[in-house]
Motif scaffolding. Structure first.
Motif, short mmCIF file in Angstrom:
data_model
loop_
_atom_site.label_atom_id
_atom_site.label_comp_id
_atom_site.label_asym_id
_atom_site.label_seq_id
_atom_site.Cartn_x
_atom_site.Cartn_y
_atom_site.Cartn_z
N VAL A 101 6.45 -55.26 -67.54
CA VAL A 101 6.45 -53.83 -67.85
C VAL A 101 5.28 -53.45 -68.74
O VAL A 101 4.79 -52.33 -68.68
N SER B 128 9.57 -48.76 -64.58
CA SER B 128 9.58 -49.98 -63.77
C SER B 128 11.02 -50.37 -63.50
O SER B 128 11.88 -50.26 -64.38
N ASP C 70 -1.69 -48.27 -61.05
CA ASP C 70 -0.73 -47.82 -62.06
C ASP C 70 -1.37 -46.78 -62.98
O ASP C 70 -2.50 -46.96 -63.44
#
Length: 564
Positions: A515, A506, A523
């Motif tokens: 994060v 990230s 993701d």
């Protein structure tokens, strides 16, 4: 009479496949615990359903049993759950699941995916009940327990369903093969292609995120035609017991043997995971937990496809920023959320000793550590807000690590107790931040300190930070990594280091994305490219090892092939 759940959920399944492919934002399960979303009575009904379970044997109609597992769960908020569960020896559990497999294997991928989608729909309807179960077995604050234990876990489950359903349908169910010959008619064969599960799947769940980490493996195995033995952590049985109860109800309504899903609760002293793992009929294992046992599974459970999520050194590289206050606020929340008891929480914060450039001037490593401590104080200054962010410490192991970290003698911000406004017996602690050096303290920061412990580590330069990041993650693994820089060259170097190390990265998080959080359908979580995991949630590799596509073929009679 069985129910056709595939027809009910076909549109949802197709949407899930499409969104897994485009990686944008999508969820069918609202994350807000709001009466406007789930109904005016849902919060009270969910809590009442949870309370009824306390102090009683858990109701699993028709579940095989050979005794009772006594109560093993104690809420981190200070009271015993006192719920008992059916006991099964490993041989009996595996044999029962295996006996239920044939009918489930014979069902089509469409049928199995429809059943899985219906299980998820009912889990979503039970989100408030599950939230209370998650809160009082893991110590998560309630809103987080609702989101991560309910809708976000359901998202991850549906994501696995989508991949499993799609991959089994990659090949046609039937085909006619016709090969021309130099003389006479062609050679013609009819062929059938059937996805077949590997066999009994074993889910070994963790104490902190039993549903979020458990659902992907559970649903990937089910949809690919495998019965599943669910072995919860003794400290967090209830969320998965509710899941098993709902799954068995849906399986029965669909006309299947409910023993396709079995609960394998145990007492802490039983330690049956290794026995299950080596059983010759256990052909798939999903595990979340310690590196030591995960490595053991990968080495010794040779008969099974093993999918692990273990531990690692989540790292942040600090080079420069144009939003110092936003960086501090974002990091403070990341370190505080659920008292750092997440496999994705940052541990090692790498910063040049002489400092890094910010919009508030150059900040040395010592100044940054002090400022981070102040940001934590601002975030957690109000006890009610702090309790809603930190939750409670889940077990003695986390408390002991926190005490060990305090004993290092390098503390910049000490962990402090917080009085919970609702549960006076809860153990609540704010994060500890210690100041280390890259050269002299390597032995300390190359060990995982699971819990509210993080290190500000002084390095020679950003280049040195990236070298440490690359080397430590390659050797010890990580689930997350982050970098802060205003330089495109540094960001490119950080991305290259992350690719070398095999970890998701990230960049410049200063707002409301953190994060240690990830979104299903967009993701990826975990990576077999570094030692912290052997699987990714979720991608095609997470499902394709759970089944084989087998074919049968026969010649087409000459008179029929002549008509082709």
């Amino acid at each position: 009479m069985s129910t056709d759940f595939f027809t009910r959920h076909a549109d949802l399944l197709q949407q899930a496949v499409e969104h897994a492919a485009d990686r944008g934002y999508w969820t069918p399960y609202p994350e807000t615990p709001s009466t406007s979303v789930y109904g005016a009575e849902a919060p009270q009904q969910g809590e009442a359903a949870f309370r009824v379970l306390l102090g009683n044997p858990f109701p699993l109609e028709g579940h095989p049993t050979a005794g009772t597992v006594p109560a093993t769960e104690f809420s981190p908020y200070g009271f015993p759950l006192d719920v008992s569960y059916p006991h099964l020896a490993p041989d009996m559990a595996v044999a029962t699941a295996k006996a239920a497999a044939e009918q489930w294997r014979a069902a089509s991928p469409d049928t199995r995916a429809g059943v899985a989608a219906e299980i998820l729909a009912r889990l979503n309807a039970a989100s408030f009940e599950i939230a209370h179960a998650v809160q009082h077995t893991t110590g998560q604050p309630f809103v987080m327990a609702f989101q991560a234990g309910g809708p976000h876990a359901q998202d991850r489950g549906l994501e696995a369903v989508a991949y499993a359903w799609y991959e089994q349908k990659r090949h046609p169910a039937t085909a006619r093969w016709s090969k021309p010959q130099r003389k006479g008619g062609p050679l013609v064969m009819d062929k059938k292609f059937t996805p077949v599960g590997r066999g009994v799947a074993l889910l070994i769940a963790c104490n902190t995120f039993p549903t979020w980490n458990g659902y992907p493996g559970l649903f990937a195995s089910l949809v690919t035609g495998n019965p599943v033995v669910v072995k919860p952590h003794p400290g967090a049985v209830l969320p998965l017991a509710i899941t098993v109860r709902i799954a068995r109800e849906v399986l029965a309504e669909a006309g299947f043997d409910p023993n396709v899903v079995i609960l394998a609760a145990e007492s802490p002293e039983d330690r049956t995971a290794s026995v299950y793992a080596l059983h010759p009929d256990v052909r798939i294992i999903d595990f979340t937990g310690s590196t030591e046992f995960g490595d053991w599974l990968e080495t010794h459970a040779r008969q099974a496809a093993v999918y692990t999520e273990k531990a690692g050194l989540n790292t942040v590289v600090l080079d420069s920023t144009d939003d110092y206050r936003g960086l501090l606020g974002n990091l403070a929340f990341s370190l505080s959320l659920y008292s750092g008891q997440m496999c994705t929480t940052p541990q090692n914060l790498l910063i040049p000793r002489e400092g890094f450039v910010t919009d508030q001037g150059v900040k040395s490593a010592d100044e940054f550590a002090s400022d981070l401590g102040a940001a934590l104080d601002r975030l957690l200054g109000d006890p009610a807000r702090a309790a809603g962010t930190l939750g409670a410490i889940v077990n003695d192991g986390v408390r002991e690590r926190l005490e060990q970290a305090a004993g290092l003698g390098r503390t910049v911000r000490a962990a402090a107790p917080v009085e919970h406004p609702e549960y006076s017996e809860a153990v609540v602690r704010t994060p500890l931040v210690a100041r280390l050096d890259a050269e002299s303290d390597r032995e300390t920061y190359t060990r995982e300190w699971f819990g509210p412990v993080s290190f500000v580590i002084g390095t020679d330069s950003t280049e040195h930070s990236l070298t440490i990041f690359r080397e430590t993650v390659r050797e010890h693994g990580a689930l997350t990594a982050a970098v802060h820089s205003t330089s495109e060259e540094v960001l490119a170097a950080a991305e290259s280091a992350a690719l070398d190390a095999g970890v998701h990265l990230s960049e410049n998080l200063t707002g409301a994305v953190f994060v240690n959080q990830s979104a299903a359908f967009s993701d990826f979580h975990g990576s077999a490219a570094n030692p912290a995991a052997s699987a990714t949630l979720s991608d095609p590799a997470f499902v394709t090892g759970r089944f084989a596509t087998l074919q049968s073929r026969r010649p087409v009679p000459a008179e029929e092939s002549a008509r082709v």
